[in-house]
Scaffold this active site. Structure first.
Site, PDB file in Angstrom:
ATOM      1  N   CYS A  75      47.671  21.075 -23.791  1.00  0.00           N
ATOM      2  CA  CYS A  75      47.784  22.499 -24.069  1.00  0.00           C
ATOM      3  C   CYS A  75      48.772  22.782 -25.202  1.00  0.00           C
ATOM      4  CB  CYS A  75      48.261  23.192 -22.789  1.00  0.00           C
ATOM      5  SG  CYS A  75      48.404  24.944 -22.973  1.00  0.00           S
ATOM      6  N   GLN A 299      42.119  29.705  -1.415  1.00  0.00           N
ATOM      7  CA  GLN A 299      42.733  28.558  -2.094  1.00  0.00           C
ATOM      8  C   GLN A 299      42.205  28.480  -3.522  1.00  0.00           C
ATOM      9  OE1 GLN A 299      45.042  26.497  -1.012  1.00  0.00           O
ATOM     10  NE2 GLN A 299      44.990  26.564   1.218  1.00  0.00           N
ATOM     11  N   TYR A 328      49.046  30.926  10.847  1.00  0.00           N
ATOM     12  CA  TYR A 328      49.100  31.275   9.423  1.00  0.00           C
ATOM     13  C   TYR A 328      47.704  31.105   8.826  1.00  0.00           C
ATOM     14  CZ  TYR A 328      53.971  30.306  10.591  1.00  0.00           C
ATOM     15  OH  TYR A 328      55.201  30.270  11.210  1.00  0.00           O
ATOM     16  N   CYS A 425      52.593  23.168   2.072  1.00  0.00           N
ATOM     17  CA  CYS A 425      52.701  23.078   0.613  1.00  0.00           C
ATOM     18  C   CYS A 425      54.148  22.791   0.216  1.00  0.00           C
ATOM     19  CB  CYS A 425      52.204  24.366  -0.038  1.00  0.00           C
ATOM     20  SG  CYS A 425      53.007  25.840   0.601  1.00  0.00           S
TER      21      CYS A 425
HETATM   22  C1  LIG Z   1      49.790  28.609   3.007  1.00  0.00           C
HETATM   23  S1  LIG Z   1      49.015  30.092   3.471  1.00  0.00           S
HETATM   24  C2  LIG Z   1      47.794  29.494   4.544  1.00  0.00           C
HETATM   25  C3  LIG Z   1      46.474  30.147   4.379  1.00  0.00           C
HETATM   26  C4  LIG Z   1      45.290  29.533   5.092  1.00  0.00           C
HETATM   27  N1  LIG Z   1      45.603  28.585   6.107  1.00  0.00           N
HETATM   28  C5  LIG Z   1      44.344  28.954   4.062  1.00  0.00           C
HETATM   29  O1  LIG Z   1      44.254  27.736   3.949  1.00  0.00           O
HETATM   30  O2  LIG Z   1      43.686  29.727   3.366  1.00  0.00           O
HETATM   31  C6  LIG Z   1      50.223  30.765   4.544  1.00  0.00           C
HETATM   32  C7  LIG Z   1      49.840  32.089   5.198  1.00  0.00           C
HETATM   33  O3  LIG Z   1      50.878  32.478   6.079  1.00  0.00           O
HETATM   34  C8  LIG Z   1      51.009  33.882   6.068  1.00  0.00           C
HETATM   35  N2  LIG Z   1      52.358  34.195   6.568  1.00  0.00           N
HETATM   36  C9  LIG Z   1      53.519  34.099   5.910  1.00  0.00           C
HETATM   37  N3  LIG Z   1      54.553  34.413   6.711  1.00  0.00           N
HETATM   38  C10 LIG Z   1      54.026  34.722   7.920  1.00  0.00           C
HETATM   39  C11 LIG Z   1      54.587  35.127   9.162  1.00  0.00           C
HETATM   40  N4  LIG Z   1      55.898  35.276   9.298  1.00  0.00           N
HETATM   41  N5  LIG Z   1      53.754  35.349  10.172  1.00  0.00           N
HETATM   42  C12 LIG Z   1      52.411  35.182  10.041  1.00  0.00           C
HETATM   43  N6  LIG Z   1      51.823  34.789   8.882  1.00  0.00           N
HETATM   44  C13 LIG Z   1      52.617  34.573   7.836  1.00  0.00           C
HETATM   45  C14 LIG Z   1      50.743  34.248   4.628  1.00  0.00           C
HETATM   46  O4  LIG Z   1      50.351  35.591   4.507  1.00  0.00           O
HETATM   47  C15 LIG Z   1      49.642  33.248   4.244  1.00  0.00           C
HETATM   48  O5  LIG Z   1      48.377  33.796   4.432  1.00  0.00           O
END
Ligand SMILES: C[S@@+](CC[C@H](N)C(=O)[O-])C[C@H]1O[C@@H](n2cnc3c(N)ncnc32)[C@H](O)[C@@H]1O
Length: 468
Positions: A75, A299, A328, A425
């Protein structure tokens, strides 16, 4: 008169390794020095920008030797744009460093008994692997030294990516290699039209201007969503630009805009207007379809998301009797992906709109054995909830970078499912949480997956099994 701080310069540092958060590490008299933008094997002189008791941080001012691991970045904006900080390392080396990062976190932070960490799964595509990009308009584009020196009257309107650490500056990007076309074509057409017709680019400091943000999303089978975010409600200008895009790019299947007059550019609480086409795109994963609206999370590397979920399911090794909690859950992707292998899957997630999408995603796919709940995990996942919905046989958890709240970890320990599949992650917070579970759970499998080539980010899946 204030005394100027003495500049510290350290010469001939040999860069040894890449450590957490993608930092390069060297040592000076035994003390750790993090060196920005360096690659293990480089020998550099460094200007120290931060000095603490335990470490120093600095930027290279002269290279005496370049590492054999270096490659030419693809890039033109490498080094300025904050997006792909590892483009100067071969992909094979990037994967080795990610693997090492996972290993180090588990050994040094979790300090638990470990199985062999499986070989990281690299991304087949190392360029054009993203399905979503967001570009920012700014009336203070970043100027190179040459531009400052050569161009007398420079137009400062730019459309591109933020410069790390400078909230009001963007690097004006002509070609980004992270997404397939028509991404660059659309972006460049928007910029060209805006400049031709004298549309104003956002001034983030003074909070004025028309054009704010451009989001483009695509699916593998040709859906294209374009969302323009405006600050000022100048309907004539907005309709002119939207009509121009509609005419020039018939391949756009969702042409949307939003007028956002808030200080920040998040759109979760804003009304999205459909200018032409549908309000969503449809992504396919395996046998499932996912409906993705402008506000939905999905994702960003679709192909690797499938790899991640396939390994997650493999670790979970579900049976038709299992009640699964997907913590989550986001838009319920994992929950829906594993639903046909379980008796029931319950997803919990903070964002209410994501939970709405999770229900839609079950419905679109004719899945009837899922249920979803919105709220903060530490509040939702309590005794009353479990009494009502049943204790899980398997928990899949995929928390944000901060990892799980202590109360959530405690609750998992009290629930004692036979397996916990922990997708993360951030290997450091994952390792911290695993340490808390070690008395009851043994780590039996570890699988890193690379979702984001040319960045230091790494996903890691850990299988924890209840001790006998
Ligand atoms: C890494 S993402 C995982 C998404 C899903 N598993 C996927 O693969 O598409 C983490 C998720 O946790 C949610 N999150 C963050 N803090 C949270 C909390 N305190 N309670 C519930 N969900 C939460 C975020 O909104 C997000 O959607």
């Amino acid at each position: 008169m204030a005394r100027r701080k003495k500049q510290i310069r350290l010469d001939n540092l040999k860069v040894e390794a890449v450590v957490a958060e993608g930092k390069s590490l060297a040592r000076h008299d035994g003390q750790v020095v993090f060196v920005k933008g360096a690659v293990p094997g480089d020998v550099v002189d460094v200007n120290i920008t931060k000095k603490r008791k335990a470490f120093m941080e600095g930027t290279p001012i002269q290279f005496h030797q370049y590492s054999d691991l270096r490659v030419d970045a693809v890039c033109d904006y490498f080094g300025t744009c904050g997006g792909c900080k590892w483009q100067h390392m071969g992909y094979h080396s990037q994967l080795e460093f990610k693997q090492q990062q996972v290993q180090d976190s588990l050994e040094r932070i979790a300090k638990v008994e470990l199985p062999a960490v499986a070989q990281i799964v690299g991304s087949e595509k190392t360029l054009r692997y993203r399905n979503k990009l967001e570009f920012t308009f700014s009336n203070r584009k970043w100027l190179t030294k040459e531009q400052i020196e050569t161009e007398a009257d420079i137009n400062r309107n730019g459309l591109g990516f933020h410069i790390p650490g400078l909230f009001d500056k963007v690097v004006d990007v002509d070609t980004c290699h992270l997404m397939e076309e028509p991404t660059n074509a659309v972006k460049n057409a928007v910029r060209a039209y805006a400049l031709d017709y004298g549309l104003t680019f956002f001034d983030i400091r003074e909070q004025h201007g028309l054009l704010r943000n451009l989001m483009i999303r695509m699916t593998d089978h040709g859906d294209v969503m374009v969302l323009l975010q405006f600050f000022e409600p100048d309907m004539e200008a907005i309709e002119g630009l939207m009509s121009h895009l509609q005419e020039k790019f018939p391949e756009i299947t969702s042409l949307l805009y939003v007028i956002n007059q808030k200080k920040n550019d998040t759109i979760f609480d804003q009304e999205i207007v459909v200018f032409a086409g549908k309000d969503h795109i449809i992504e396919t994963m395996g046998d499932l379809q996912f409906k993705i609206g402008a506000k939905s999370f999905y994702q960003t590397n679709s192909a690797q998301a499938k790899v991640l979920y396939d390994h997650t399911l493999d670790f979970a090794d579900l049976s038709q009797d299992d009640l699964v909690y997907d913590l989550y859950t986001g838009t319920g992707t994992i929950a829906n992906y594993c639903a046909n292998q379980a008796k029931k899957v319950i997803g919990i997630e903070y964002v209410e709109d994501a939970i709405k999408d999770a229900f839609v995603n079950s419905e679109v796919n004719g899945i009837t054995n899922t249920d979803f709940f919105a709220g903060d995990m530490k509040d939702v996942l309590n005794d009353a909830f479990v009494a009502k919905h049943g204790a899980p046989d398997v928990i899949i958890t995929d928390p944000p970078r901060a990892g799980m709240h202590e109360n959530v970890v405690d609750m998992i320990l009290r629930l004692s499912p036979k397996k916990v599949v922990y997708v993360s992650c951030n290997p450091a917070t994952q390792a911290r949480d695993i340490a808390l579970m070690d008395g009851q759970y043994q780590v039996t499998k570890v699988q890193p997956v690379d979702m984001f080539p040319h960045t230091h980010h790494v996903e890691n899946i850990v299988l924890l099994e209840l001790r006998g």
